[in-house]
Design a protein around this motif. Structure first.
Motif, PDB file in Angstrom:
ATOM      1  N   LEU A 146       0.838  -1.192   0.000  1.00  0.00           N
ATOM      2  CA  LEU A 146       0.000   0.000   0.000  1.00  0.00           C
ATOM      3  C   LEU A 146       0.875   1.244   0.000  1.00  0.00           C
ATOM      4  N   ASP A 147       2.115   1.083   0.468  1.00  0.00           N
ATOM      5  CA  ASP A 147       3.131   2.134   0.424  1.00  0.00           C
ATOM      6  C   ASP A 147       4.478   1.453   0.628  1.00  0.00           C
ATOM      7  N   GLY A 258      -5.590   1.066   0.570  1.00  0.00           N
ATOM      8  CA  GLY A 258      -4.798   2.269   0.328  1.00  0.00           C
ATOM      9  C   GLY A 258      -5.471   3.317  -0.527  1.00  0.00           C
ATOM     10  N   ASN A 278      -0.605   7.615  -0.708  1.00  0.00           N
ATOM     11  CA  ASN A 278       0.731   7.060  -0.478  1.00  0.00           C
ATOM     12  C   ASN A 278       1.762   8.186  -0.514  1.00  0.00           C
ATOM     13  N   TYR A 568      -4.384   3.028  11.501  1.00  0.00           N
ATOM     14  CA  TYR A 568      -3.461   4.065  11.023  1.00  0.00           C
ATOM     15  C   TYR A 568      -2.842   4.844  12.178  1.00  0.00           C
TER      16      TYR A 568
END
Length: 605
Positions: A146-147, A258, A278, A568
């Motif tokens: 996702l990153d 994401g 991202n 998160y």
């Protein structure tokens, strides 16, 4: 100001996306020619992150449909179903096949099961008379980036399956994904795993390690530490309201694989817009981990800087304007659009916050720090139930209250149950039972003891009550764990929310997420024995593997795997830890999650 962690340690996680994409292509090529793709709704975002529509069409996919109860119209001579092994989902597929075969006898049906083809799927097809009619395939994706520091398997049902239903089959997919990383970057020498699911992953990983080639065993490790935790090691973190920008976005709009879908009033157009989140977006990379209170002011400052730069063009010569248009204008326009989008998102979130938001935060933080009065917290919860606030909000606060009190009394539980059922319906008696089963809702067991003759024996009751109080009770260890791991900062310790140096900033300095704290203790050299002893107060068992004396301990790179969903808020805390400990930390999870998603995953529909 919190700056991004350095990513210069040579690990390219994007290769994982290419590996998953190649596996998907091989599955599609098992059904050569034109085909329609019918996809389980829970898998659509994951497949989009792996491949995208262009790749699918280049391998024969003509039409794509979301799986529904009724079959879509037949457009091609082949149909490929991509689904998770769920009984209801497979029953839909079987009904589709019966209907399609009746009207189109020559149609070819392929069933791709994600992430594993389990035995009961074959048994179900046999019962339906479809074994041999439907061609079976398996698609096991690896971690999806996702990153550059966040990986996900997008197994959104893992929490319920493992921790409520006791189905740990998903742990095999997690172990395979970790093993793929070890195939790329060498076997990880230092391992700490805690929890039931973590143990299942470790057991599978040991089997996979035994099957490894000698080359992988002797490969120099590029990842020094592996941490695996069950979600139930820390339920308080997801139950608290998230306060970083990325966490707030997830709470209000939802971030899936994401990607956030901003509603039309945020993007200023007729339809919603999907925006990938991202570090490639420099504006977003600078605000994602910030405390929400400081995001708008930062965006406004940057917007003024961009406007000032654009205004400079009015005083430029013709040659300078030409260079400006060719080199800078498009970048400035893109920055201006991004700044405007996030400012509008902040404005929308602020407007949608409840009028009692500050009271909600004060109640939550008072519960974890014990600075607040538990009686006032219960009164606030009763008010929320009386006002019939959303189910997720009420259950979240109830669970937080029970955990931080090390369990509520039977009398309190019966009273609050009555209020929950009045506000949300009697079907949620099952929901409350499930929450207790998970340990999210902690009820202290109390014993009413009487003599066989029915005559009360007060001294005997008192002594038995004292003995009973010393016995371990499910859900009764949070306060001890908070003390052992020093999760509550000292009241006089200054916590800077805008230039953070302490991980508790993600919750206004009231609480440090437990999993990042444990990882930080391990990385900064607290005694292994001390850490092992402290972990005993958390649910589950601990396994620790260290390299033999004299062997390489690996570089300052850590892989942290959370089974059942990572928030998160924890991601932001880990990113701060990466900066303060000079360690590259790669986060991996079955999925990203919020407290609302956890409690609703077991809510009775």
């Amino acid at each position: 100001m919190m700056t991004p962690a350095p990513q210069s340690l040579g690990l390219d996680v994007e290769i994982l996306r290419r590996l998953s994409r190649d596996r998907l292509v091989r599955v599609l090529e098992d059904a050569p020619g034109a085909k329609d793709l019918i996809i389980d709704g829970d898998l659509m975002k994951m497949l989009d992150r792996i491949s995208g529509a262009t790749l699918l069409r280049s391998h024969g996919v003509e039409k794509m449909y979301r799986l529904d109860r009724l079959p879509p119209p037949v457009q091609s001579a082949q149909r490929v179903y991509v689904v998770q092994p769920s009984l209801i989902t497979l029953k839909y597929v079987a009904d589709h096949v019966h209907s399609d075969k009746l009207n189109h006898p020559d149609i070819h049906i392929h069933l791709v099961v994600v992430p594993r083809l389990v035995s009961w799927v074959t048994a179900l097809l046999e019962e339906e008379g479809l074994y041999g009619v439907v061609m079976l395939h398996e698609f096991t994706p690896d971690f999806i980036p996702l990153d550059n520091d966040l990986l996900s398997l997008e197994m959104t049902n893992f929490f319920r399956n493992a921790f409520l239903e006791g189905d740990f089959s998903g742990c095999v997919s997690v172990a395979r994904a970790i093993n793929t990383l070890q195939g790329l970057y060498g076997r990880i020498p230092n391992v700490l795993a805690h929890g039931r699911a973590a143990k299942a992953v470790m057991n599978t990983l040991e089997i996979l390690n035994e099957q490894d080639s000698p080359k992988k065993v002797h490969q120099t490790p590029e990842i020094g530490h592996l941490f695996i935790f069950d979600r139930d090691a820390d339920y308080v973190t997801p139950l608290l309201t998230q306060l970083t920008y990325e966490g707030v976005l997830d709470e209000h709009f939802g971030i899936h694989a994401g990607v956030v879908e901003f509603p039309s009033d945020v993007v200023g157009q007729d339809s919603p817009r999907k925006v990938p989140l991202n570090s490639k977006d420099t504006i977003y990379d600078n605000i994602r981990n910030r405390h929400f209170a400081g995001v708008s002011s930062y965006l406004i400052t940057r917007a003024r800087e961009v406007k000032a730069k654009k205004d400079q063009a009015q005083n430029m010569t013709t040659g300078q304007i030409r260079d400006f248009v060719a080199n800078e204008l498009r970048t400035l326009q893109a920055l201006q659009a991004t700044l405007g989008l996030h400012l509008k998102a902040c404005e929308t979130i602020t407007k949608s916050m409840r009028r009692d938001f500050e009271t909600q935060l004060a109640t939550e933080h008072g519960l974890v720090t014990r600075a607040g009065n538990s009686g006032k917290a219960m009164k606030f919860l009763n008010d929320c139930l009386a006002r019939m606030l959303p189910l997720a909000a009420n259950l979240r606060l109830l669970c937080l209250y029970s955990l931080t009190q090390d369990g509520i009394s039977r009398q309190e539980y019966e009273k609050i149950t009555s209020q929950v059922l009045t506000a949300h319906g009697h079907k949620h008696l099952v929901t409350l039972h499930y929450l207790r089963q998970l340990g999210l809702l902690a009820v202290a067991d109390t014993s009413n003891v009487s003599t066989g003759s029915g005559v009360s024996n007060a001294p005997l009751q008192d002594r038995l009550a004292q003995v009973t109080s010393l016995l371990p009770k499910k859900g009764s260890g949070w306060r001890t764990a908070a003390k052992r791991f020093r999760l509550i900062p000292d009241a006089d310790e200054p916590i800077d929310l805008h230039n953070p140096t302490h991980m508790s900033y993600v919750f206004n300095g009231a609480y440090t997420p437990a999993i990042p704290k444990v990882v930080g203790d391990a990385l900064t050299g607290r005694g292994t024995q001390s850490l092992s002893d402290n972990l005993k107060v958390l649910p589950g068992t601990t396994a620790i593997i260290t390299p033999p004396a004299g062997s390489a301990t690996g570089p300052r790179v850590a892989l942290v795997v959370v089974l059942g969903g990572i928030t998160y808020a924890e991601v932001a805390a880990f990113r701060l830890l990466a900066l303060t400990s000079a360690t590259r930390i790669i986060l991996a999870s079955t999925n990203t999650a919020t407290g609302a998603q956890l409690v609703l995953s077991v809510a009775q529909e």
